[in-house]
Design an enzyme around this catalytic site. Structure first.
Site, PDB file in Angstrom:
ATOM      1  N   ASP A 530      29.494 -84.531-104.561  1.00  0.00           N
ATOM      2  CA  ASP A 530      30.786 -84.434-103.876  1.00  0.00           C
ATOM      3  C   ASP A 530      31.437 -83.149-104.366  1.00  0.00           C
ATOM      4  O   ASP A 530      31.535 -82.938-105.578  1.00  0.00           O
ATOM      5  CB  ASP A 530      31.666 -85.648-104.198  1.00  0.00           C
ATOM      6  CG  ASP A 530      32.839 -85.794-103.240  1.00  0.00           C
ATOM      7  OD1 ASP A 530      33.491 -84.773-102.942  1.00  0.00           O
ATOM      8  OD2 ASP A 530      33.093 -86.922-102.786  1.00  0.00           O
ATOM      9  N   ARG A 541      43.169 -95.877-104.112  1.00  0.00           N
ATOM     10  CA  ARG A 541      42.074 -96.541-103.409  1.00  0.00           C
ATOM     11  C   ARG A 541      40.698 -96.209-103.964  1.00  0.00           C
ATOM     12  O   ARG A 541      39.744 -96.908-103.677  1.00  0.00           O
ATOM     13  CB  ARG A 541      42.139 -96.198-101.922  1.00  0.00           C
ATOM     14  CG  ARG A 541      41.972 -94.729-101.625  1.00  0.00           C
ATOM     15  CD  ARG A 541      42.447 -94.401-100.202  1.00  0.00           C
ATOM     16  NE  ARG A 541      41.983 -93.104 -99.758  1.00  0.00           N
ATOM     17  CZ  ARG A 541      42.516 -91.947-100.114  1.00  0.00           C
ATOM     18  NH1 ARG A 541      43.554 -91.954-100.938  1.00  0.00           N
ATOM     19  NH2 ARG A 541      42.048 -90.809 -99.668  1.00  0.00           N
ATOM     20  N   ASP A 602      33.264 -88.470 -95.077  1.00  0.00           N
ATOM     21  CA  ASP A 602      34.515 -88.630 -94.336  1.00  0.00           C
ATOM     22  C   ASP A 602      34.600 -87.704 -93.128  1.00  0.00           C
ATOM     23  O   ASP A 602      35.678 -87.479 -92.608  1.00  0.00           O
ATOM     24  CB  ASP A 602      35.718 -88.390 -95.259  1.00  0.00           C
ATOM     25  CG  ASP A 602      35.728 -86.978 -95.840  1.00  0.00           C
ATOM     26  OD1 ASP A 602      34.787 -86.204 -95.555  1.00  0.00           O
ATOM     27  OD2 ASP A 602      36.676 -86.642 -96.578  1.00  0.00           O
ATOM     28  N   ASN A 603      33.469 -87.139 -92.689  1.00  0.00           N
ATOM     29  CA  ASN A 603      33.517 -86.309 -91.493  1.00  0.00           C
ATOM     30  C   ASN A 603      32.194 -86.363 -90.750  1.00  0.00           C
ATOM     31  O   ASN A 603      31.134 -86.587 -91.336  1.00  0.00           O
ATOM     32  CB  ASN A 603      33.889 -84.861 -91.839  1.00  0.00           C
ATOM     33  CG  ASN A 603      32.805 -84.143 -92.598  1.00  0.00           C
ATOM     34  OD1 ASN A 603      31.922 -83.530 -91.998  1.00  0.00           O
ATOM     35  ND2 ASN A 603      32.843 -84.221 -93.932  1.00  0.00           N
ATOM     36  N   CYS A 658      49.539 -75.781 -72.685  1.00  0.00           N
ATOM     37  CA  CYS A 658      50.860 -75.592 -72.079  1.00  0.00           C
ATOM     38  C   CYS A 658      51.753 -76.813 -72.327  1.00  0.00           C
ATOM     39  O   CYS A 658      52.971 -76.687 -72.473  1.00  0.00           O
ATOM     40  CB  CYS A 658      50.726 -75.311 -70.587  1.00  0.00           C
ATOM     41  SG  CYS A 658      50.084 -76.703 -69.623  1.00  0.00           S
TER      42      CYS A 658
END
Length: 1082
Positions: A530, A541, A602-603, A658
């Site tokens: 990681d 968490r 996480d992606n 827009c």
């Protein structure tokens, strides 16, 4: 629904509210504190009314009495943002006032306690009269061998207290009496006889107010939960979802009015929903705030159960919003529910008949243990037959509940594993039960009503076990061995595992695998990687981390904590991102040596890359993700299932540019615009200034080479920043911020309504300002409005930061700040007739090209040179990168201010800073319970993977929503099979050709398979095509040499092969999609 790509953002939170002297509450704590005061109001973000349309205040007041709420509580927003995104302030306030008893501190009790302590209840009392045995170390992460012989509750307190110093954690080691229960809002029993459970439940059910009662059991690969929250329990929010809304397009004047909505987004209403109307023009009778029932709900329309014949004629506008309704549940006590259980909650519809049988099995087990004074012995056929006999006897007297087919084989498995508490089962049920306790404390989400049974007998080894295999070894794994056998335990210990990610999911996985003994043998190894570091918001968490770990590498800290759970855990921590750029670290040898890969990412992009590597090297991949109370798991098994990337979620719908910039109609549009402006003003422009000042010649040359509208805009921003908008002191910053307010919320709006007046029409004659467009109004600045004052002050402070200007103390005084802002001279604004405003929803840029761009760029460069000469040589700006998790840095003050001022322009409901943080910060809602459940489910599948003999029918993919609750388990989808002659292959196959072959040898090798190769490519380069005569000259060259010479492929020393893509035809000239071909040259 949870998308398959649900990002890992899991977990729960803790709050420093009770122990003033705790580490978290200490003034010397290294963690910056940001507190939000919570009042007694019952308002959540969602409108809620009681059934029949009456106010819910009386319902909430009654629940407050039952929950024992305190008057005021505080939430550390920095710490709890992810949990707040799931529960909201009111639910968390209720949690903080709740006292919970957990009786039975084996593995399940520890998991439940962990999740509740992280969630931040007021207190957790741990009860157990037994002592720690070596057996318990299979499932309880708080015990070590040093704890053997100590009371289980006492041995658990210290380590569980470390999870959250704001929760009072205590132990009770004496015999439990009914009087003990009176001080708790919820009691949980995970190790209790049925007789005693009925006695305690009767007391809790009749207590005033009722005490919520939960009985949970994990016995080997079988589990059960029973909930009783009292005779009348009010669910305040059944699903936790935001109320659905729609933008009205038309309303008919008739009995049962027909209402259509714009097709901007599908309506999510259901027949019978209550809705309220607002902002309706013409038919103003509907704006009275009264909830109305709808029917015939369709994607873009519905019918109102009301006669609108006599109402005014609908003109335009209007918002319709769903009203959330409380639900009253009447729970039965356990005594009654045993013989009248009602509907069971199903998890796996391939086992439709299983819950009644398990309802019977758990009663039989209770009778066996009460008669024998012990659990059945693993492998004992005599004990198994005794349990089957008891079950058969109970079944005979069950009347309508009688099970037609008492499955002796299943009951035999049940008996053999009855004594064991397995970690994956404890983790899964710890998540489920933890969530039920939160529901009982808060009324948030629908409770489990009332029985839930589950089994994972498919996890058992594919080969039968004899009794000697399951006999105890005086090992910490004896409980697991009693179910799976000693040989299988050795497989676990010898496994070579790659865990990608060590956040919330990763922490849970490492804990689970350490307890299971995965990679704990001499041949085993677990590699975890990681590249992230620990932040404060992780602490609520990601339970292996503590506040003193902030700033340290996640993988290193997690690996160390997991090794403390099991000292034999062979774990290596890396800080590398897994991707193409790190293939020198995670090389071929690394992947080929693995047994299994466990994703904790996480992606989506990282998941897809790992999936491609597992596909290539044919390694099992265990995938999971969470989103709030939802979780999903997917098993990717070589040759048995499709791969992760085989199916994709549809891309998230993006609002047209827009719409975001000129025609927003919801707060999300305003926050998207606000974050974009924040990054443009405070990060991108200062970064461009620095890039120019660092290399003026190269920078201006690149701009002249580009010569487009984007280059022109960039240079204009730099010139503005260094010329007329350059700040020398804080008053300049305040002036800049005040004028920026005027530009954004006054002048631009005046220009927009000048260009498109309220009665403007489109080219077809339709009103320009029709739904979903909202007609804007310019704001009027007033220093008496604290929201405007705070926004301008915060913006000025960040502007000062970019210029390195000190912020004076007087900015903290609202009166002084207001006086300084009022002194700013604001020039009058005149709308331009030639202003161009983009209205095309397909436009991707707001910048329009001009024939004069090159000339303008040259003029801007000349101005830049003049500015540069007026600066000191070492002048640099400080770009500000948006950081959502530090509430002292003013970032969210500016973004929330920008968004809310814009919302005010367009009469869009504003949001508080917390809600703005969730949306603008793209915070993924996360709680510990869904994370625990997901990892428990994955580890049950890990048993099957490491056994190696299971068929696809044995594996399970799962989607679960703990809020409803809903569990949906299904077999994985098998891969698509391609057939040719007597051969068949799937996406999992890779054809290997060794011996460093030539091109001719490759073509011949394929021809022998009945395939005519007409094209071979490597990367984006063509190595061979049969249509090019000159390519025949390459026939006798080595394929690897062609790749080096033509494709310019770099082959590092660790690479032993290269891959080529071959296009083939069969004998009938039909294209055949063949696998990737790997050419080994070393």
């Amino acid at each position: 629904m949870l998308h398959k790509r649900a990002s890992e953002a899991s977990s729960s939170s803790s709050v420093a509210s009770e122990i003033v002297g705790s580490d978290l509450a200490s003034s010397s704590s290294p963690i910056k504190r940001r507190r939000i005061e919570i009042t007694d109001s019952a308002s959540e973000n969602s409108p809620i009314v009681a059934s029949g349309g009456s106010s819910s205040s009386s319902v909430v007041q009654q629940r407050d009495m039952a929950f024992g709420n305190s008057n005021r509580q505080e939430i550390d927003e920095d710490l709890h943002s992810r949990q707040l995104a799931v529960y909201g302030r009111e639910t968390m306030r209720r949690l903080f006032a709740s006292n919970v008893l957990i009786s039975g501190m084996h593995g399940l009790g520890a998991e439940i306690a962990k999740n509740l302590i992280l969630a931040g209840v007021k207190s957790v009392t741990l009860h157990d009269e037994r002592v720690v045995e070596l057996w318990d170390l299979s499932s309880n992460f708080v015990f070590s061998e040093d704890d053997v012989g100590k009371n289980r509750a006492d041995a658990s307190v210290h380590k569980l207290q470390d999870l959250n110093n704001a929760v009072v954690v205590s132990s009770l080691t004496t015999s439990l009496t009914k009087e003990h229960l009176s001080g708790f809002q919820v009691v949980v029993f995970s190790d209790i006889s049925l007789e005693k459970a009925i006695e305690f439940n009767d007391f809790c059910h009749s207590h005033q107010p009722p005490i919520a009662f939960v009985k949970a059991d994990v016995r080997g690969l079988f589990g059960s939960v029973f909930c009783d929250f009292g005779p009348e329990f009010t669910v305040l929010d059944v699903d936790g979802e935001e109320p659905h809304t729609g933008i009205i397009a038309s309303i008919s004047n008739e009995n049962q009015a027909f209402i259509s909505c714009v097709d901007d987004e599908r309506l999510e209403f259901q027949d019978g929903d209550l809705v309220v109307f607002s902002e309706v023009e013409g038919m103003t009778e509907l704006n009275d705030g009264k909830p109305r029932k709808i029917k015939s709900a369709r994607p873009y329309s519905f019918t109102l159960e009301e006669d609108t014949t006599g109402y005014g004629t609908y003109v335009k506008g209007g918002i319709v919003t769903q009203v959330k309704q409380p639900k009253l549940l009447n729970f039965k006590p356990l005594r009654e529910a045993l013989s009248d259980p009602g509907d069971f909650l199903f998890s796996d519809f391939s086992k439709f008949d299983r819950p009644p049988l398990l309802h019977l099995a758990f009663q039989a087990l209770d009778r066996f243990t009460s008669e024998a004074g012990r659990f059945p012995v693993a492998g004992s056929e005599e004990d198994a037959q005794q349990l089957i006999s008891i079950a058969t006897a109970i079944n005979t007297g069950q009347g309508d509940l009688k099970v037609d087919n008492v499955d002796h084989k299943l009951l035999r498995h049940f008996a053999f594993g009855a004594k064991a508490v397995l970690n994956p089962m404890a983790a899964m049920f710890g998540g489920i039960v933890g969530q039920e306790v939160v529901k009982a404390c808060s009324g948030k989400f629908h409770p489990l009503f009332q029985f839930f049974y589950f089994d994972s007998v498919e996890s058992l080894p594919s080969e039968p076990l004899d009794s000697s295999e399951v006999a105890p070894r005086n090992s910490r794994y004896d409980a697991q061995i009693s179910v799976f056998g000693a040989k299988f335990q050795q497989k676990l210990e010898d496994a070579k595992v790659f865990t990608v990610g060590s956040g919330a999911l990763g922490c849970e996985f490492l804990k689970n695998m350490a307890l299971m003994g995965v990679s704990c043998g001499d041949q085993g190894k677990l590699t975890v990687t990681d590249d992230d570091i620990i932040e404060k918001s992780n602490l609520s968490r990601q339970f292996l981390f503590r506040d003193w770990n902030i700033g340290q590498a996640k993988s290193t800290v997690a690996a160390s904590a997991a090794a403390a759970i099991n000292p034999k855990f062979n774990i290596e921590a890396l800080q590398n991102r897994v991707g193409a750029e790190t293939e020198n670290v995670f090389d071929d040898a690394f992947w080929e040596n693995l047994t299994v890969v466990v994703n904790a990412l996480d992606n989506v992009n990282a998941r897809l890359y790992v999936d491609s590597r597992c596909l290539y090297f044919q390694k099992p991949l265990l995938e999971s993700g969470t989103l709030g109370a939802k979780c999903n798991t997917q098993m990717v098994i070589p040759h048995l299932t499709e791969n992760y990337g085989a199916s994709r979620d549809p891309p998230e719908k993006q609002a047209p540019m827009c719409t975001v910039h000129s025609f927003p109609h919801n707060i999300d549009h305003c926050l998207t615009w606000a974050r974009s402006e924040f990054e443009g003003l405070l990060e991108k422009t200062p970064a461009e200034v620095n890039a120019y000042l660092s290399s003026p010649v190269e920078y201006t040359n690149s701009m002249m080479s580009a010569g487009d509208a984007q280059a022109r805009d960039t240079l204009e921003r730099i010139v503005e920043c260094l010329d007329k908008e350059k700040c020398e002191n804080f008053q300049d910053c305040l002036t800049w911020a005040r004028l920026r307010f005027e530009d954004y919320f006054v002048n631009r709006v005046k220009q927009l309504i000048y260009t498109f007046p309220e009665d403007a029409a489109t080219s077809t004659g339709a009103p320009f300002w029709s739904a979903p467009k909202r007609f804007p109004r310019p704001l009027q600045y007033s220093s008496s409005d604290p929201s405007l004052l705070n926004f301008i002050t915060a913006t000025a402070i960040l502007r000062a930061e970019t210029f390195g200007i000190p912020v004076p103390e007087w900015t903290k005084d609202p009166k002084a700040a207001a006086e300084a802002i009022d002194n700013v001279i604001v020039p009058d604004f005149e709308p331009r007739k030639d202003a161009k405003i983009v209205t095309d929803e397909k436009a991707t840029s707001l910048t329009t090209a001009s024939v004069d761009d090159a000339a303008v760029i040259n003029d801007l460069i000349a101005k830049l040179e003049n500015c540069r000469h007026n600066l000191s040589p070492d002048f640099r700006m400080k770009p500000i990168q948006f950081e959502k998790d530090d509430d002292t840095n003013y970032h969210m003050d500016v973004i929330a201010g920008l968004a809310n001022m814009r919302a005010r322009n367009y009469s869009i409901p504003e949001v508080d800073k917390l809600k703005a943080k969730f949306i603008a910060g793209r915070i993924i809602p996360a709680i510990a319970t869904s994370t625990a459940m997901a990892t428990g489910l994955v580890c049950l599948e890990l048993y099957k993977v490491l056994d190696g003999g299971h068929k696809v029918e044995a594996y399970r993919n799962t989607f679960a929503n703990l809020a409803l609750p809903l569990f949906s388990m299904a077999e994985p989808v098998p891969p698509k099979v391609v057939k040719h002659r007597d051969m068949a292959w799937t996406v999992w196959d890779r054809w290997v050709l060794k011996g460093n072959p030539t091109l001719r040898e490759v073509l011949q090798w394929l021809e022998d398979k009945g395939l005519n190769a007409y094209s071979i490519s490597c990367g984006s380069c063509l190595l061979f095509n049969s249509m090019f005569p000159r390519h025949k000259e390459r026939m006798d060259k080595k394929v690897v040499d062609l790749a080096r010479d033509i494709a310019k492929v770099e082959l590092p020393p660790y690479r032993r092969h290269l891959d080529v893509v071959v296009a083939c035809e069969d004998e009938d000239d039909n294209d055949v999609d063949i696998p990737l071909v790997s050419i080994y040259f070393r």
